[in-house]
Scaffold this active site. Structure first.
Site, PDB file in Angstrom:
ATOM      1  N   ASN A   1       0.843  -1.195   0.000  1.00  0.00           N
ATOM      2  CA  ASN A   1       0.000   0.000   0.000  1.00  0.00           C
ATOM      3  C   ASN A   1       0.879   1.246   0.000  1.00  0.00           C
ATOM      4  OD1 ASN A   1       0.662  -0.788   2.684  1.00  0.00           O
ATOM      5  ND2 ASN A   1      -1.043   0.382   3.537  1.00  0.00           N
ATOM      6  N   ILE A   2       0.404   2.236  -0.725  1.00  0.00           N
ATOM      7  CA  ILE A   2       1.151   3.487  -0.886  1.00  0.00           C
ATOM      8  C   ILE A   2       0.199   4.629  -0.557  1.00  0.00           C
ATOM      9  CG2 ILE A   2       2.492   4.915  -2.488  1.00  0.00           C
ATOM     10  CD1 ILE A   2       2.868   2.298  -4.190  1.00  0.00           C
ATOM     11  N   GLU A   3       0.407   5.259   0.603  1.00  0.00           N
ATOM     12  CA  GLU A   3      -0.522   6.293   1.058  1.00  0.00           C
ATOM     13  C   GLU A   3      -0.098   7.673   0.569  1.00  0.00           C
ATOM     14  OE1 GLU A   3      -1.058   5.653   5.289  1.00  0.00           O
ATOM     15  OE2 GLU A   3      -2.256   3.850   4.860  1.00  0.00           O
TER      16      GLU A   3
ATOM     17  N   CYS B   1      -3.991   0.661  -2.711  1.00  0.00           N
ATOM     18  CA  CYS B   1      -3.868  -0.569  -1.926  1.00  0.00           C
ATOM     19  C   CYS B   1      -2.781  -1.482  -2.498  1.00  0.00           C
ATOM     20  CB  CYS B   1      -5.181  -1.341  -1.938  1.00  0.00           C
ATOM     21  SG  CYS B   1      -6.524  -0.567  -1.030  1.00  0.00           S
TER      22      CYS B   1
ATOM     23  N   GLU C   1      -2.948  -4.632  -3.226  1.00  0.00           N
ATOM     24  CA  GLU C   1      -3.444  -5.509  -4.292  1.00  0.00           C
ATOM     25  C   GLU C   1      -3.440  -4.787  -5.632  1.00  0.00           C
ATOM     26  OE1 GLU C   1      -4.707  -4.768  -1.360  1.00  0.00           O
ATOM     27  OE2 GLU C   1      -6.167  -6.240  -0.666  1.00  0.00           O
TER      28      GLU C   1
ATOM     29  N   CYS D   1     -10.279  -4.791  -0.152  1.00  0.00           N
ATOM     30  CA  CYS D   1     -11.369  -3.799  -0.128  1.00  0.00           C
ATOM     31  C   CYS D   1     -12.218  -3.942  -1.393  1.00  0.00           C
ATOM     32  CB  CYS D   1     -10.801  -2.390  -0.003  1.00  0.00           C
ATOM     33  SG  CYS D   1     -10.179  -1.712  -1.558  1.00  0.00           S
TER      34      CYS D   1
ATOM     35  N   CYS E   1     -10.522  -2.988  -4.750  1.00  0.00           N
ATOM     36  CA  CYS E   1      -9.575  -4.015  -5.222  1.00  0.00           C
ATOM     37  C   CYS E   1     -10.328  -5.228  -5.768  1.00  0.00           C
ATOM     38  CB  CYS E   1      -8.627  -4.427  -4.108  1.00  0.00           C
ATOM     39  SG  CYS E   1      -7.440  -3.118  -3.716  1.00  0.00           S
TER      40      CYS E   1
HETATM   41  N1  THU Z   1      -5.322  -1.353   2.256  1.00  0.00           N
HETATM   42  C1  THU Z   1      -4.767  -2.209   1.350  1.00  0.00           C
HETATM   43  O1  THU Z   1      -3.598  -2.066   0.967  1.00  0.00           O
HETATM   44  N2  THU Z   1      -5.533  -3.209   0.868  1.00  0.00           N
HETATM   45  C2  THU Z   1      -6.844  -3.415   1.185  1.00  0.00           C
HETATM   46  O2  THU Z   1      -7.519  -4.198   0.543  1.00  0.00           O
HETATM   47  C3  THU Z   1      -7.419  -2.671   2.312  1.00  0.00           C
HETATM   48  C4  THU Z   1      -6.679  -1.461   2.730  1.00  0.00           C
HETATM   49  C5  THU Z   1      -4.519  -0.229   2.764  1.00  0.00           C
HETATM   50  C6  THU Z   1      -4.959   1.113   2.301  1.00  0.00           C
HETATM   51  C7  THU Z   1      -4.434   2.010   3.393  1.00  0.00           C
HETATM   52  O3  THU Z   1      -3.095   2.347   3.096  1.00  0.00           O
HETATM   53  C8  THU Z   1      -4.431   1.132   4.634  1.00  0.00           C
HETATM   54  O4  THU Z   1      -4.559  -0.208   4.165  1.00  0.00           O
HETATM   55  C9  THU Z   1      -5.539   1.426   5.609  1.00  0.00           C
HETATM   56  O5  THU Z   1      -6.767   1.437   4.968  1.00  0.00           O
END
Ligand code: THU
Length: 142
Positions: free
Chosen positions: A46-48, A57, A59, A95, A98
């Site tokens: 995940n890259i915020e 996300c 995935e 999520c 994804c």
């Molecule tokens: N996140 C994912 O990488 N995959 C998911 O399917 C659910 C959420 C990440 C997004 C965000 O960076 C962190 O988890 C919290 O939501």
């Protein structure tokens, strides 16, 4: 069906990818390992973003890396997620966004989604189980 050795490998690779998670806002780190039908593995984390909504996300990172390199046939993805610095205690199911991206490229009946806490503790579901009655390209063929 993928064999146990491959399941273990995908989980290990997802744990490794998770180390690259850029998640300073949630401190929730996710790693993914996507297996193509021709046997290659694409990783994602995940890259915020400070503006929050551009966050990607793990995935989708893996899918977009693979598709951008010409891959479109996928068999499985493993996902590991949990709070930074803590033991992974829950399964990180993908999520909704994804799941919809998976729907674009995967056969819902056969694509396998492996959510793991460790190499020996995991659950496997098909995309159809996680996204029943999904909307896909077939719906636009008329
Ligand atoms: N996140 C994912 O990488 N995959 C998911 O399917 C659910 C959420 C990440 C997004 C965000 O960076 C962190 O988890 C919290 O939501």
């Amino acid at each position: 069906m993928i064999d146990n050795d491959m399941i273990e490998k995908l989980i290990e690779v997802a744990f490794h990818a998770r180390q690259n998670s850029y998640s300073p806002y949630s401190d929730y780190q996710v790693g993914a390992a996507l297996l193509t039908e021709d046997g290659s593995i694409y990783t994602g984390c995940n890259i915020e973003n400070a503006a929050y909504s551009p966050t990607n996300c793990a995935e989708r990172t893996a899918f977009f890396k693979a598709v951008s390199e010409g891959k479109r046939q996928f068999s499985a993805i493993s996902i590991v997620g949990g709070a930074k610095g803590k033991e992974i205690v829950e399964y990180a199911n993908p999520c909704g966004v994804c799941r919809q991206v998976m729907m674009e490229f995967c056969n819902p009946q056969t694509f396998q989604i492996i959510v793991a806490k460790s190499v020996s503790e995991y659950e496997i579901k098909t995309l159809e189980e996680l996204l029943p009655n999904g909307f896909g390209a077939a719906n636009l063929q008329f």
